[in-house]
Structure formats: C-alpha cells, structure tokens
Design a protein around this motif. Structure first.
Motif, PDB file in Angstrom:
ATOM      1  N   ARG A  38       5.445 -93.473 -76.628  1.00  0.00           N
ATOM      2  CA  ARG A  38       4.940 -94.608 -77.389  1.00  0.00           C
ATOM      3  C   ARG A  38       4.704 -94.220 -78.839  1.00  0.00           C
ATOM      4  NH1 ARG A  38      -0.825 -95.889 -75.941  1.00  0.00           N
ATOM      5  NH2 ARG A  38      -1.136 -94.547 -77.726  1.00  0.00           N
ATOM      6  N   ASN A  39       4.111 -93.038 -79.046  1.00  0.00           N
ATOM      7  CA  ASN A  39       3.847 -92.593 -80.411  1.00  0.00           C
ATOM      8  C   ASN A  39       5.137 -92.360 -81.176  1.00  0.00           C
ATOM      9  OD1 ASN A  39       1.207 -92.786 -79.884  1.00  0.00           O
ATOM     10  ND2 ASN A  39       0.782 -90.586 -79.768  1.00  0.00           N
ATOM     11  N   GLU A  74       6.366 -95.659 -82.302  1.00  0.00           N
ATOM     12  CA  GLU A  74       5.512 -96.195 -83.354  1.00  0.00           C
ATOM     13  C   GLU A  74       5.779 -95.468 -84.679  1.00  0.00           C
ATOM     14  OE1 GLU A  74       3.713 -98.747 -83.231  1.00  0.00           O
ATOM     15  OE2 GLU A  74       2.707 -98.520 -85.164  1.00  0.00           O
ATOM     16  N   ARG A 112       8.868 -96.590 -86.322  1.00  0.00           N
ATOM     17  CA  ARG A 112       8.670 -97.861 -87.009  1.00  0.00           C
ATOM     18  C   ARG A 112       7.988 -97.632 -88.349  1.00  0.00           C
ATOM     19  NH1 ARG A 112       5.857-100.555 -82.193  1.00  0.00           N
ATOM     20  NH2 ARG A 112       7.484 -99.920 -80.762  1.00  0.00           N
TER      21      ARG A 112
END
Lengths: 411, 757
Positions: A7-8, A11, A14
């Motif tokens: 997930r990190n 992120e 992004r």
C-alpha cells in the motif's frame, strides 16, 4: 511481503508522480517488468544522465540491469539495495524499492514546487552577503596597525598614571567625616523619598476625589438624563386641546386659503371684464363717431337751407329754397326725384342722429357737449365743397370754421 | 450543498492515517501507522493522545459499535491491523480483546447495523463473521486473492464483499449461492451499503465509483478519476455519500451526481467516516493529516421562501417575492437538520429545536431536544414529529411536547419513505416485519383507526393524505413489486381493507392541500385525483387517472414535492424538473368539497374530459349526491348506472336508497346484509337471485320464511335455461316441501311491489 508495504509503495508512487498507476495487487506474483520499470525511473530521478534501460530480454541483461541500477543508487544516493531480492521481483523487491522511493517522496513532501523555483535567488543573495563579509575583513585588517600604535602610546602613559593612582589610594580619609557625609546624604535622600511618597499619596487622594467628582457628575448627568427623558415623555394636559385646536386651525387655514384664492380669482375676472367693457365702449364710440360723421356729411347738403331759414325766418322761403336746391341738383346733373327722396331720407336720419346723440350723452355724461361740437365739426369739414359751391353768405362758413377750430382745440 | 474542510497545517500523525471514526457527534478519533490513537477537538482541531498501540500494530480500519444501540455504555470499536489481528477497544483506549483473525493483514472490520455481529476480511481472502464478543461464528467465503472490504446490509441478513473486480452478495439466512457480478475494471478497494436507502457504492482502482441497487443493477457509473478510489462512505440517512481519492474528497448525491469536490493536500484519503448525525465527516490522509469537514449550503425551498444553511449555525432565509426580505437566523449550537412547510421553519441543532414562524422570523420558539441524535423530521400543518431512530416524538408549533409514539419492535430506523405523517395519523412501517404498517394518533400516542395494515409483500414507501377529515384519510403505499395500494385509516370493518390502484410505481406523494396522489415510475408521472374512488367504484378509478410521460428521467428519479398543481422531480442527473398539471381536477375537488355541485357540473361540461367526469361521478356517489352522479355517469356513457341511480333516487325508502348506493360500489354482500337488517327481505332475496347467489337467497328466504317458492322458481328457470338438473341437497329438500307455481309467485311479487309503493 506485507499489505502495508504494498500500500505504501502505491501511495509513494502517486506522491512522486510515477507516470502510471500501480495496482495494489501488482506484486502478488513476481513481476520483473514492473520492478525494472520502477527501478529505472527511480535511478533516473537520482542520476538523469544514467545510461540504463529497463528493456531486458535475456536473463543476462536482467542481471546486468539490476547490478548497474544498484550501483548507480549506491553512488548517487548512498542507498544500498539487495540485488538478489530485487531480482526476485515479488514482495521482497517491494521492501527494497521502498527505501529509495521514501527518500524521493519525503523530498517531494518537504519542498513544494515553489521551493524549487526560489532556490537560485536564495543562493545568489547568500553569495552577496559572503562577499560583503570579505570586504569588511579587509577594512578591519587595515585598521589593525593604527589601533596597535594607539595602544602602545596609552601603555607608555600608564607609568605616570600608576604613580598618581597609588598616591591617591594612599591618601586616607577621616572615617568620621566620611560617615557624616554619608549620613547627610542618606537623610537628604530619605527626605526626598518622603516628599515623593507624600506627593504620591496626594496623587492617590486627588485621584480618589476626582473619581468621586466624576461619579457625582455622572450621577447628576444620569439623573438629568432621566429627567430629560421624563420631561420628553411627559405629555401636558393641554396637549390634547392644543392638538385639537391645531387641527382646527389647519382646517380653517385651508378654508381661508381657498376663499382667498377664489376672491383673487374673482377680482381678476372683474378687472378683465372692466377692461373688456372699456374696449367695447371705445369701439362703439369710434363706430358711433363714424356713423355720426357720415350722417353729418349727408345732412350737410340741406344744412344751408336750414341756415337760410334760420337767417330769414321766413316759412315761405322754405319752398323757394327747396326749389332752388332742386335747381342746384339739376345743375349737378342728378335726377330730380332722386334728390327729393334723399332729402327726405336725410331729414329722417337727422332725427335719428339726434336720438343716437342722446344715447351717447347718457353713457358719456359730461363729454356730451364736446361730442356734439365734434360731430358738428366733422360734418362741417365734409360739407366744405358744397359750401364753396353755394353762394350762401360767408358768415355761416366762417362760423363753421371757427367751430371747427374750437373742436380741434378741445381735443 | 458542499463540504467545508478544516485541516491542521502540520500533520499531527507522522504516518498514514488508516482508521478514523466518531466517538460521538462532537468528537472524532483517528488511528495511524505511527501507533497513536488520538481524539480530536472539533473547534480548535487539536488532538489529544488517548493511548499508544503496540509497535507491531498498524491499524487498517475502524468500526464503532452502532450508536443507536449503545445508549452510552460499553461503547466499543473494532480495529483491524496489518498483523492480522482484530482488536476490540473501549472509548478510552483500553484493549478489551485481541484475536488472530486472518493470516496476513486483516483489512476491514464492520459491525452489523443491529450490533449482533461483526465481519472482517483480510489479505488471506477470507470473510469471517464474529459474534459481539469476537468469537468466530463462521467463515463466509474464502478466495485466493485478498478481500479489501466487506459490509452488511441494513437488516443484517446479507453481506457484500468484493474479490478482485467482482462483487458478491451473500444471504446469511438462506442457503443460496451468492449473487455475483463484475463491477469494475480494476481491483475493488472499497464498498459501502446504505442501511437507510438500500444502495451500494463501490470504488475501484480504475478510478471510478459506481452506485448499485441491492440486486446488483448499476444505477450510476462515474467518470474515471486519475487515481484509485481509496475510500467511500454513505451518510447515515443514505441521501449522500463521500468518495476519497488521492488529494481529493468528493461529495455526491445518492443518485451519483456530485455536489462538490474538495482538493486537499493530504495524500490519498485512506479512510472516511460520517458523524452519527450525518452533518460532519472525518477523513484520514496518507501524509498523516486528519481532515474534518462539515456540510454547508444545504438548501430547501417552500413556496416563495428559499432557505440556505450558510454556516454551521446560521441559516439564511430569502423571500423571493421581495428584493429586500432576507433574514439571517443564527442558533447557539450546530444545526443538524431543518425543514420548512406550512409556514413554519423547524431547525434542529445538536441540543435544541428552533421553531420559526414565517410571519415573525425574529422570535423563534426554542425547545430543548430530548434526544441528541435526530434522524428524521416531518412536518404537517398542525404539528411535527422528530425521531432519534428509536421512537417518534411529536411537538406542536407552539413548542409543546405532545407525546412519544412507541413503535413496537427494535432495530431498523425511521426514514422519510417508511414513515408518513398527517394531522391526525402517523403511519409507520413495522421495524422487523416489513409487510406491516402501524397507525398511531400523533396527538395522543395511541393507536389510530384500525391500528395496523397487513400486506402480502414487503412495503417500501408509505404516504398518507394531508387534506380532509379523519374518515377521508387515505394511506397509500408501494410494495416490493412496485404496485401501489391504498387503504383507509378507519375502514369500519368493510371487507377490502386495501386495494391496488396501479403498478410500476416507485415513489408516491400526496398533495399538500387536496387528496390528489402522484406516483412516479417507469418514466412517467401518474396522478390520481381521488385515490379513494377505488372504494366507491373500481372501474371509475381506471378512468380517473392522469398520465404524464416525462422524458429523460433516467434510472433513478426522485419525487421531491407536490404542491398546488406542480410536481417537482429530480432526475438522475440531479436536475430539478417542475411538471405542471391541469388545474381543473383540483378546482373540481374544491367545488365538490364545498358541495357546489352545480358549479362542478358546469366545469365538467365546459372542459369535457372523462377524467373530470369520472372524478365527479365518484365524489358525488361517495357523498351521496345522486343527481350529480347521474349526470356524470351519463357523460361517461354508463347507461346502466344512470338507470340504476335514477331508480335509487326515486325510491321512497331511505334504507333501500342507502343499500342501493352500497350496491353501486360493488359490495353486494354489504348491500344484502343492509337490506336484510332493515327488513327489506324481498329486496334482499331478489338481489341475491339477480346476482345468482342462490344459496344465500335460499338462506334468507328460509330464515324469514317468505318467498321460498320464488327462490325455487327462479332457480328452476335458471337451471332449465342451462339444461341442467338440480343437484343441490338444500334445494332438493325445499322442492319436496314446496310446489313451484308461477302464478302464485307472480302474485306474491306484485303484492310486494305494491307494498313498497
């Protein structure tokens, strides 16, 4: 491999603006292509001129790519990655990739876009301040010998001053005198302090009294305000009556104004009517005069026979004169019978004229005599030719002329 | 409507905030990867640390125990963490229980709306159901890929979860395979299912969010955002939802169109949560920011008034008829709800009720609110009702608390579609059994009329008429098969309690002044000027319907308002569409209400419309004006009814006239019993004979011992015509006793006729 790392990673990609979205499920299975793409992108962030390509066909190329990327990162960013784990291209590779991405994303978060654009001016100003410092140093260095000379001079004089100082120190002061002086000084100071304190107290009391005064005044002011309000709100008994009368007065005044206006209008009407009257009178007068004159001119034809009859006072003469006139008429060349008729007519109109004149007399009153004279005068003038033709006595003519002149004077 | 966001300039958490929630309407909590558990002061946006979590705990989601059920005590929240654990934590941060829920990370936990259970899902692809005490009940599903989100439906009987790009709805109580459908082009990252509006929203890595109904039919698909949708949540009342993506927070109507977009600077919005009153929300960002947002610029209008909430505690009222009339009304506390109708504006704040009259905006009546969390506010002309989800409380416009209406059952919430109010009746759907509707009197809190209506299938939308007296009060409802039914509040024991008046209708609304009912469905608007006509003459109602097709309504239109002759709809794209109706039906109704039959007839003759004639015929028959009814039926070419009415009108006996009117409405049994009761036995028998109710005719004849011969004679005639033989034992018995002699029968009939004359 853990969910959080995946997930990190997504992120961070992004945040740092990796050109395409990365799914959270990308590394569930080994995905070398994506690892290579990410690694290439990261290396190019740190070293834009690096010669590295993620297009790896063979195993050998892949190994070389990973090795060179790890080396480049170590050289440029001092980040040590494990090439074996990277090559596995699964969750373990994600752990490795996070390290350089974290550096990038923190940098991205710390400095916004503005910070990049202002950095060059900042450096320039810093350089300018440094240059300033160097210049100041040079100036200070030039001051150094002068200061040294001054210092040595002062040190020379110190020998003399030292002797003086020791002399001053050795001179002893009588303790009692010193004590006295000190006591005097303290009492003087205490006195001064007392005075000041007293004044301060006074200030306090003054302040209090002023406050009281202010309070009093304020109370008075409030009372007065209240009284004023009460007075303003108080409504005297006669007020109702007063208002009633005021209303009545207003009503009456309106009536008065109406009447006054009517009156002035009627007055105006009257004046106009009078003026119209006068005008009409004048017109009728002139008409009348014309008519009268016309009459005169016509009656002037048989005026001489009248004159003659007056002069002769003979009734028989009437007929011969009538016959004589007929002769005159013949001489002129007009028809006999016509003359006769006109004569009779003239006689009749003469009588009429007298009636008209009477009317005028009634309207004009005092002027009637003048009018008669004028009318006669006018008639006289018109009859002049006939008079010349006639060989009746000049006396009458003279008389007529005289009267004419009189009437002219009258006007 | 839009969101006003408040965000502290410096992130209070040092790492991503993945779990946020509300401990009450005035306090929010957040939990982050830096292992801190914070609670936030909403005014200053300052946080205080409640507790520290263990170093290995990275929270992934948070779910508070449903607030309506806790009543303050044992407030507990479920927290999942990336080490696969499920924690139950109290309000003050004490960990009550920790269980190993999943292998890999546990990704989401969610309490059911009735608080009986908890579902979790995790990276290992399992969806598990737990009891209130976190004891594993069952594994609902097992997949190979991670399940990112799983939610309950409103009644806690179904569960929705998504694996990769496919959604699944599993029913818990029946053994059927789950409904499944492909919802997105990428992985589905988040889901929500509104308990109040029964809608589903999903968001995926393809950057789209979609709205579905509970059968998995798509209602709305958004345009693609550039970044994945990371979080979403339905507001508690189900009318709004919020979408979180990278640096973005979008507020949408439940139909999908967006109210507003907020650009934030907080990274991806990892979690969002609505406050229990649905006016505020909290969002957690991946940079460690916690964003607080509240709804402002909520707007409503009533006749010439336009009302906007401009700040959290300020309402602006504008009168459209005048340029200068603009009032600013401020309240002490945060406004949670407001509503305007019947010249009164009711504003609910977190602690008080403000009642403004449109005649005097300056001096509101202020009442302290009994319950903090109001979920529903309905107004009628004389009173209004508020609900906290548990019960209903009625208040008068003078601010007097009238009574509490206790609705049996627990769970389930009242909303605008399952609750309806008029001056003397409140209609509420049963909380558990959706086939039932309860009736109460809001002035006393007691049961009204027949008390309860039971239907055969689930009732969806309930409405009650606003005008007229209690005996004319009509209840209309739609059921799960989108049919419309009407019923009277007090049916006085007549046989058909409810009657179907239409089909394919999803939403209903009564006019605020007349008994007109409007229905919306299947791309058209239907108007019933007098729905109660069904109880007068079933065939008439089919004529007395106005149908208006409306173009471009979309899949999900909403009926907003029906006042005067105007219906206001909201299309699926969010635009409001006013539809003007003919003014004649309402004019006709005003005449018939005032018994101005001459004017009513003149109006109908002038307009020459069957709908008007049908309305007139029905209302005249209802109010027993036979003359007007005769004319109206005549205009509708119903000769037999005209003749019947003429017959009824000329009949000298009052009881027979009443019975004939009942017969006109088609209630033969009622007419029969009326005639028998009032002693018109011959008429009753002849009625039964003419409607071929032989057994009943014979029963009456035997009971009163008259005209048995007549019945037998007609029966014989009837059977002869059909060439059949008598085989009914009762008739055979009587035939053995009596001789059928037609001369005698005719004599007897003539006698009866004479008697009646």
């Amino acid at each position: 491999m853990s969910f959080r790392e995946l997930r990190n990673l997504c992120e961070m990609c992004r945040i740092v603006g990796f050109p395409r979205p990365i799914s959270i499920d990308s590394f569930r299975e080994p995905n070398f292509a994506l690892v290579a793409e990410l690694l290439e992108w990261i290396v190019l962030r740190f070293e834009p001129n690096a010669l590295i390509s993620a297009k790896c066909g063979t195993e050998q190329e892949r190994v070389i790519f990973i090795k060179s990327a790890v080396l480049l990162l170590l050289q440029n960013a001092r980040i040590k990655l494990n090439p074996k784990k990277l090559y596995m291209a699964n969750g373990l590779a994600v752990q490795e990739l996070i390290a350089p991405l974290k550096v990038l994303s923190l940098a991205d978060r710390g400095t916004t876009a503005d910070a990049h654009s202002v950095s060059i001016p900042v450096i320039r100003t810093k350089l300018a301040t440094k240059m300033q410092e160097v210049r100041q140093c040079a100036v200070l260095a030039s001051q150094l010998p002068q200061t040294g000379a001054a210092l040595s001079n002062l040190l020379d004089r110190e020998l003399f001053f030292r002797a003086e100082r020791s002399r001053a120190v050795s001179r002893s002061l009588p303790p009692s005198a010193a004590e006295g002086a000190l006591r005097n000084a303290t009492t003087a100071l205490a006195g001064l302090a007392g005075q000041i304190e007293e004044r301060l107290n006074n200030v306090n009391s003054d302040e209090r009294s002023l406050d009281e005064k202010i309070d009093r005044k304020r109370r008075e002011y409030e009372q007065l305000q209240k009284r004023l309000a009460k007075l303003q709100s108080f409504r005297p008994q006669y007020m109702d009556e007063y208002e009633k009368y005021e209303a009545k007065l207003k009503q009456l005044y309106e009536i008065y104004v109406l009447k006054f206006r009517n009156l002035s209008y009627l007055q105006l009407q009257m004046v106009e009517m009078e003026r119209a009257d006068r005008q009409r009178q004048a017109e009728t007068e002139t008409n009348m005069r014309q008519v009268v004159e016309k009459m005169r001119s016509e009656t002037a034809n048989h005026a001489p026979p009248i004159d003659v009859s007056e002069l002769d006072d003979e009734p028989e003469a009437m007929r011969p004169t009538g016959g004589a006139r007929k002769i005159y008429g013949n001489m002129i060349g007009a028809g006999l019978s016509d003359e006769d008729e006109s004569d009779e007519e003239a006689m009749a109109s003469d009588g009429d004229e007298g009636g008209l004149e009477m009317n005028i007399d009634r309207t004009r009153g005092a002027r009637s005599e003048n009018g008669q004279e004028r009318a006669i005068g006018a008639r006289g003038k018109r009859t002049m030719q006939h008079v010349e033709l006639e060989d009746v006595d000049d006396e009458v003519d003279d008389e007529v002329e005289h009267k004419d002149g009189d009437s002219g004077d009258d006007f | 409507m839009r969101l006003k966001t408040l965000q502290s300039s410096v992130a209070r958490h040092s790492d991503a905030v993945c779990a946020v929630g509300w401990s009450s309407s005035d306090e929010m909590v957040s939990c982050s990867d830096d292992h801190t558990f914070l609670k936030w002061n909403l005014v200053t946006m300052e946080a205080t640390k409640v507790t520290n979590l263990a170093d290995t705990t990275f929270p992934t989601s948070m779910s508070w125990f449903p607030r309506s059920l806790t009543r303050g005590e044992n407030d507990v929240l479920a927290l999942t963490s990336s080490d696969g654990k499920l924690h139950l934590i109290t309000r003050n941060g004490k960990i009550e229980k920790t269980v190993d829920a999943h292998r890999g990370a546990a990704l989401s936990a969610k309490w059911s709306h009735d608080g009986t259970g908890l579902i979790t899902c995790g990276e290992d692809g399992a969806v598990k159901m737990w009891s209130r005490q976190a004891m594993l009940r069952s594994v609902l599903a097992q997949f190979a890929s991670p399940i990112y989100s799983a939610v309950w439906d409103g009644s806690a009987s179904r569960v929705l979860y998504a694996s990769e790009d496919t959604c699944y709805i599993k029913a818990l109580k029946t053994q059927v395979s789950p409904i499944k459908w492909k919802a997105h082009d990428g992985v589905i990252t988040c889901l929500d299912w509104s308990a109040a509006s029964d809608l589903i929203i999903t968001g995926g890595e393809d950057g789209k969010f979609k709205v579905w109904d509970s059968f998995g039919r798509v209602l709305f698909t958004s345009a693609s955002h550039e970044t994945p949708i990371t979080s979403l949540a339905f507001s508690p009342d189900g009318s709004l939802f919020v979408i979180g993506s990278f640096n973005l927070l979008r507020l949408c109507d439940r139909a999908g169109w967006s109210h507003s977009v907020e650009r934030l600077d907080c990274g991806s919005v990892m979690a969002v949560g609505w406050s229990p009153d649905g006016t505020q929300l909290v969002a957690g960002g991946s940079h460690g920011h916690v964003v607080h947002a509240h709804l402002i610029e909520k707007r409503t209008s009533y006749r010439n008034l336009d009302i906007t909430q401009t700040k959290t505690n300020l309402i602006e009222v504008r009168d459209m008829t005048s340029e200068v009339a603009r009032e600013k009304l401020d309240t002490r506390d945060r406004i949670t709800k407001f509503s305007v109708a019947h010249d009164h504006l009711v504003v609910l704040t977190s602690k008080q009720i403000y009642i403004f009259s449109s005649k005097n905006w300056n001096t509101p009546i202020i009442v302290d609110l009994k319950e903090g969390n109001v979920s529903l506010l309905i107004q009628t002309e004389k009173l209004f009702v508020v609900s906290d989800g548990g019960s209903l409380y009625s208040y008068s416009y003078e601010g007097r608390y009238i009574c509490e209406i206790k609705v049996p059952g627990t769970g389930g919430s009242f909303n605008e579609s399952n609750t309806a109010l008029s001056n003397d009746t409140i209609v509420v759907r049963d909380r558990n059994d959706y086939t039932k509707v309860h009736l109460f009197d809001p002035n006393t809190g007691k049961v009204q009329g027949d008390g309860m209506i039971t239907h055969t299938s689930d009732i969806e939308c309930v409405r009650v008429s606003q005008s007229g007296a209690l005996n004319a009060r009509v209840i209309a409802f739609t059921d799960s098969s989108t049919s419309v039914y009407v019923s009277l509040v007090n049916s006085f024991g007549t046989t058909p309690r409810t009657a179907k008046i239409g089909a394919l209708i999803e939403q209903l609304c009564f006019n605020d002044l007349s008994p007109m009912l409007v229905g919306l469905g299947d791309g058209k608007v239907l108007v019933w000027p007098v729905p109660a006509l069904i109880f007068v003459d079933r065939e008439l109602l089919q004529k007395a319907v106005i149908e208006k097709p409306v173009n471009g309504l979309g899949k999900f239109p909403q009926l907003i308002n029906f006042s005067d002759n105007q219906v206001i709809l909201r299309r699926s794209d969010g635009s409001l569409v006013p539809i003007a109706l003919s003014p004649f039906p309402s004019a006709l109704l005003s005449y018939t209400d005032a018994s101005k039959w001459d004017q009513a007839i003149r109006l109908c003759r002038h307009i020459q419309d069957d709908v008007l004639w049908a309305v007139l015929a029905g209302t005249a028959a209802q109010q027993k004006n036979l003359y007007a009814a005769e004319i109206a039926y005549g205009a509708l070419d119903e000769g037999e009814k005209v003749a019947f009415l003429a017959d009824a009108r000329s009949h000298p006996n009052k009881d027979v006239r009443a019975a004939m009117l009942v017969l006109l409405t088609g209630k033969i049994g009622d007419a029969d019993s009326m005639l028998e009761r009032t002693g018109h036995i011959f008429r009753a028998i002849m009625l039964n004979i003419s409607t071929f109710r032989w057994n009943r005719a014979l029963e009456v004849a035997i009971k009163h011992k008259t005209h048995i011969e007549t019945v037998l004679g007609y029966r014989q005639k009837y059977l002869d015509q059909f060439g059949k033989r008598e085989n009914d034992q009762k008739f055979l018995d009587q035939l053995s006793k009596f001789e059928v002699d037609w001369e005698h029968i005719e004599e007897m009939i003539a006698q009866e006729m004479q008697k009646e004359q």
